[in-house]
Design a protein around this motif. Structure first.
Motif, mmCIF file in Angstrom:
data_model
loop_
_atom_site.group_PDB
_atom_site.id
_atom_site.type_symbol
_atom_site.label_atom_id
_atom_site.label_comp_id
_atom_site.label_asym_id
_atom_site.label_seq_id
_atom_site.Cartn_x
_atom_site.Cartn_y
_atom_site.Cartn_z
ATOM 1 N N GLU A 119 0.792 -1.237 0.000
ATOM 2 C CA GLU A 119 0.000 0.000 0.000
ATOM 3 C C GLU A 119 0.818 1.276 0.000
ATOM 4 N N ASP A 129 0.971 5.928 2.690
ATOM 5 C CA ASP A 129 -0.169 6.841 2.843
ATOM 6 C C ASP A 129 -1.154 6.371 3.909
ATOM 7 N N GLY A 130 -1.492 5.079 3.832
ATOM 8 C CA GLY A 130 -2.462 4.530 4.767
ATOM 9 C C GLY A 130 -2.050 4.709 6.218
ATOM 10 N N GLU A 174 -3.638 7.090 9.289
ATOM 11 C CA GLU A 174 -4.133 6.534 10.555
ATOM 12 C C GLU A 174 -3.505 7.225 11.757
#
Ligand SMILES: Nc1ncnc2c1ncn2[C@@H]1O[C@H](COP(=O)(O)OP(=O)(O)OP(=O)(O)O)[C@@H](O)[C@H]1O
Ligand SMILES: [Mg+2]
Lengths: 253, 403
Positions: free
Chosen positions: A243, A246-247, A251
Motif C-alpha cells: 500500500e 499513505d495509509g 491513521e
C-alpha cells in the motif's frame, strides 16, 4: 534491551540546527530483531547516528539505554566497547588503512576497553578467514584499504564482515540491503542470522520487505517525521510494501 | 676583523657577525671568498627574500650557543653500513668503505654552481672543506651520513659523483645538536646512474637546520628521494634538481610532521633542462598547534629543452589542531607546449566522517587520529624501500604523542 524513550534530537550547529527526532520511543528486548521502515528523510539514519554518538547531532530530550546503561553520555568508542555496532548506510572509505589492520585494531581497542586480553594474530586470521568464507568475500579484498574502490555491494558485505568479527551486543543495520544483488542479499542475511542469539538485539532499517523474508523480524516499526507512528508484526511490512505509507500515515494523525 | 669583512653583510645580526668571524678565521682562498660573498649578498635569508619569507632564518637563528639537549638518536643507523659523520669539530671518515666507492676529504673549497640561489648552501661550502665521494658502476653501494652536534655551528659539504651506471643508496640523518647546522650535499648522476636518497631530519626547539641538495642528472639517470622531516626551531630541506639530458627521472617525496615550536620547510626546484624527462613529487604534512609547515615546489619547463616533460606535483597537508599553520606555494612555470604537468595542493582538517567510522568501531579518538594521519602521510614514504618501515616507525612514534 535497547530502550529509547521520548528521544528528541537536532542536527546541525547553532542557528542552523534542525529538529529531526521528535519524542521517539522504542524498545528492542535482548534476543529480538526489530525492523524500522519509513519514508525517505523520516529520521532513520539520524536515529542510528544519535544512538552511536556521531558529532553534529544534539540530543534535546529523552533517553537511550542499552541493558540499563545510559548510552547518550558516552563517546562513540565507549558505546562501541559496550557492544553498539552500526552497519552504515554509506560506509566510509579509509585510504591507506587495510581492512585487516583496521578490524584488528578495532577489536583490540574494544577488548582493552572491556579489560579483556588482545586477540592473537593466528586466532584473528583464522576467524577472519572463516567469516570471509561465509560471506563469500575474496580474502584479497581484506588486504585492501577499507572500502576504497569497493563496489556498493562489496561495501555492504564488508560492514557485515566487521559486524561478525566484532560480535557486538546490539546491531543497527541501516539499509544494509540497498545495493546488494540477489545472491549477496541472501549471503548477507545468512551472516546476520548467524549472529541472532538470545544475548543480542538488532534493529534493521530497510525500505524493502524482501530483506525481511530472510531476516525475520519480531516486530516492525514505522518511523515517520521523527517518531514511531505504528508498530506491528511482520505482516505490517507486507502491508507497507503493497500500500505504501499513505495509509499508515493517515491513521497516525 | 677588517672593516671590509665587517661590511660584507648589511646590518648584520649577532649570528651573522659570528659567521663572518668564523669565515675570517679560515685560511684565505679565492673560492671560499666567492662562496662567502654569495652568502653575504642575502646574509641569513629572511622575510625580504622571496623564497624565504615563510622560513625566516635571519630572525630564527639567534645566539650561536651550543644547545643543551642530549644527543638525538639516529633511527637510520644500521650495522654494516659505512657511515660518514659531519660534526662541528669536523668530518669523520668511516673505518672502511664498500667496494666501488672512493672518498677524498679536502680542506680546500670546491666551486659551486648557482651559489647565489642557495645562500645557506653557499655558506655551508664557505665554512667547510669538501668531502668528495666517487661511485663507480656496479652493484648498489650503501652509505649512511650523520650530521650532528654538539657545537655552535655545524657546516658540512659532501659532493657525490655517480659514474655512468653507478647505483648509490644513501641515507642521511640530520639530527641537529648545534645551534645552527647547514649542510650542502651535491649529486652528479652520470648516464644511467641511480640514486636512492633517504633523509631523516629532527631538531630541537632552539636549533636551526638547513639541508641544501644540488642534483644534476644525465641521460637516463634516475633518482628517488624520500624525506621525513620533524622540523626544528626552523628547518629547511631544499632540493634543487636539474634534468640536463633526456630520459632522466626523479621522484621527490617528503613527509613533514611539525609539533608545537617546530618549523619544517620542504622546498624543491626542478629544472627540466632536457626533453622527455619525468618528475614525480608528493609531499604530505601534518601539523599541530604551534607548529608550522612550509612547502614550496617549483617546476621550470623551458620552451625548447622542456618538450615531452612529464611532471606532477602534489602537496597535501593536515592541520591537526586549531593553531597549526601551513604555507604552500606550488609553482609551475611551463613554457614548452608538448608536456604533461599536473599539480594539486590541499590543506585541511581530518575528515569527520572517517574519524566517526573508526570510533564507531571502538577505536579511541587519539588512536583514530594517529591512524588516519599515518595513512595520510604513508604514500610519501613508500619510495624509501628498505628504510620505509624505519621512517614509518618514526612517524608512528611522533603520532603516538599526539592526542
Ligand atoms: N546536516 C544536516 N543539516 C540539516 N538537515 C539534515 C542534516 N543531515 C540530515 N538532515 C535532514 O534530516 C532528515 C532526516 O535524515 P535521515 O538521513 O535521518 O533520513 P532517513 O530516514 O535515513 O532517510 P533515507 O530513507 O533517505 O535514508 C532529512 O530531511 C535530512 O535532509
Ligand atoms: Mg537513511
Amino acid at each position: 534491551m535497547l530502550k529509547i524513550e521520548n528521544l528528541s534530537a537536532t542536527v546541525g550547529e547553532g542557528e542552523g540546527a534542525t529538529a529531526i527526532l521528535h519524542g521517539l520511543s522504542l524498545s528492542v528486548p535482548t534476543g529480538e530483531v526489530h525492523a524500522i521502515m519509513g519514508p525517505n528523510g523520516a529520521g532513520k539514519s539520524t536515529l542510528s547516528y544519535v544512538l552511536t554518538g556521531r558529532e553534529g547531532y544534539t540530543v534535546t530530550g529523552g533517553t537511550a539505554t542499552l541493558n540499563g546503561e545510559d548510552l547518550l553520555s558516552l563517546d562513540p568508542e565507549a558505546r562501541a566497547a559496550k557492544g553498539m555496532f552500526l552497519s552504515f548506510q554509506y560506509p566510509v572509505e579509509i585510504p591507506g588503512v587495510p581492512v585487516m589492520t583496521f578490524v584488528r585494531t578495532a577489536m583490540n581497542a574494544q577488548r582493552k576497553a572491556r579489560g579483556e586480553p588482545e586477540i592473537s594474530a593466528p586466532e584473528f586470521i583464522k576467524k577472519s578467514r572463516e567469516i570471509a568464507k561465509v560471506l563469500s568475500l575474496d580474502p584479497e579484498m581484506l588486504k585492501r584499504p577499507v572500502n576504497v574502490g569497493f563496489s556498493g555491494g562489496e561495501k555492504k558485505r564488508l560492514e557485515i564482515y566487521q559486524m561478525m568479527m566484532l560480535e557486538p551486543r546490539f546491531m543497527v543495520l541501516d539499509e544494509t540491503d540497498s545495493g546488494l544483488d540477489i545472491d549477496a542479499l541472501r549471503t548477507v542475511a545468512e551472516g546476520v542470522n548467524a549472529l541472532r542469539s538470545p544475548e543480542r538485539g538488532m534493529l534493521v532499517i530497510t525500505h524493502y520487505q524482501r530483506l525481511l523474508d530472510y531476516i525475520k523480524p519480531d516486530k516492525v516499526h514505522v518511523l515517520a517525521k521523527g517518531r514511531i507512528i505504528k508498530t506491528g508484526g511482520p505482516e505490517l511490512a507486507h502491508r507497507l510494501e503493497a500500500e505504501g505509507y499513505d495509509g499508515v500515515l493517515a491513521e497516525a494523525v | 676583523m677588517s672593516t671590509a669583512l665587517k661590511d660584507l653583510i648589511r646590518n648584520p645580526t649577532v649570528a651573522e657577525l659570528e659567521l663572518v668571524a668564523r669565515y675570517a678565521a679560515l685560511k684565505a682562498d679565492a673560492r671560499r671568498e666567492r662562496l662567502f660573498e654569495a652568502f653575504a649578498q642575502t646574509g641569513l635569508p629572511g622575510r625580504r627574500a622571496e623564497n624565504w619569507r615563510w622560513s625566516d632564518f635571519k630572525t630564527a637563528v639567534g645566539q650561536l650557543d651550543t644547545p643543551k639537549a642530549p644527543p638525538a638518536r639516529d633511527p637510520l643507523a644500521r650495522d654494516g653500513v659505512s657511515t660518514l659523520r659531519f660534526t662541528p669539530a669536523g668530518f669523520v671518515a668511516p673505518a672502511s668503505l664498500p667496494a666501488g666507492l672512493r672518498l677524498l676529504a679536502k680542506e680546500d673549497v670546491q666551486a659551486m654552481g648557482g651559489a647565489e640561489e642557495a645562500p645557506l648552501g653557499a655558506l655551508a661550502a664557505a665554512l667547510s672543506g669538501t668531502v668528495l665521494v666517487d661511485v663507480s658502476a656496479g652493484a648498489a653501494v650503501h652509505l649512511h651520513m650523520v650530521f650532528q652536534g654538539p657545537g655552535a655551528i655545524n657546516a658540512a659539504r659532501v659532493v657525490f659523483l655517480l659514474r655512468p651506471g653507478a647505483q648509490l643508496h644513501v641515507s642521511e640523518s640530520h639530527l641537529g645538536g648545534a645551534a645552527f647546522s647547514t649542510a650542502l650535499v651535491e649529486f652528479t648522476l652520470n648516464k644511467g646512474a641511480h640514486l636512492h636518497r633517504t633523509l631523516y631530519q629532527a631538531g630541537g626547539a632552539d636549533e636551526a637546520q638547513a639541508v641544501t641538495a644540488l642534483i644534476e642528472q644525465d641521460e637516463g639517470a634516475e633518482s628517488v628521494q624520500t624525506v621525513l622531516a620533524l622540523g626544528a626551531r626552523i628547518a629547511r630541506i631544499e632540493s634543487r634538481l636539474v634534468h640536463r639530458e633526456t630520459g632522466s627521472k626523479a621522484t621527490l617525496n617528503a613527509a613533514y610532521l611539525a609539533g608545537a615550536g617546530r618549523h619544517a620547510d620542504i622546498t624543491t626546484h626542478v629544472r627540466h633542462g632536457a626533453p622527455a624527462c619525468t618528475t614525480r613529487q608528493a609531499t604530505k604534512g601534518a601539523v599541530l598547534a604551534g607548529g608550522r609547515g612550509v612547502f614550496q615546489g617549483k617546476f621550470l619547463v623551458p620552451r625548447t629543452s622542456g618538450q615531452q616533460t612529464d611532471a606532477s606535483m602534489q602537496h597535501n597537508a593536515l592541520l591537526l589542531e586549531e593553531g597549526a599553520e601551513v604555507f604552500a606555494k606550488p609553482e609551475l612555470e611551463i613554457l614548452a607546449d608538448d608536456v604533461q604537468c599536473a599539480h594539486g595542493n590541499t590543506s585541511g582538517a581530518l575528515d569527520g566522517a572517517q574519524l566517526f567510522y573508526l570510533r564507531q568501531r571502538g577505536i579511541p579518538l587519539a588512536q583514530a587520529r594517529a591512524m588516519l594521519t599515518e595513512a595520510f602521510i604513508a604514500e610519501a614514504l613508500e619510495g624509501a624501500g628498505e628504510l620505509e618501515e624505519v621512517l614509518r616507525h618514526e612517524a608512528q612514534a611522533w603520532l603516538s604523542h599526539v592526542s
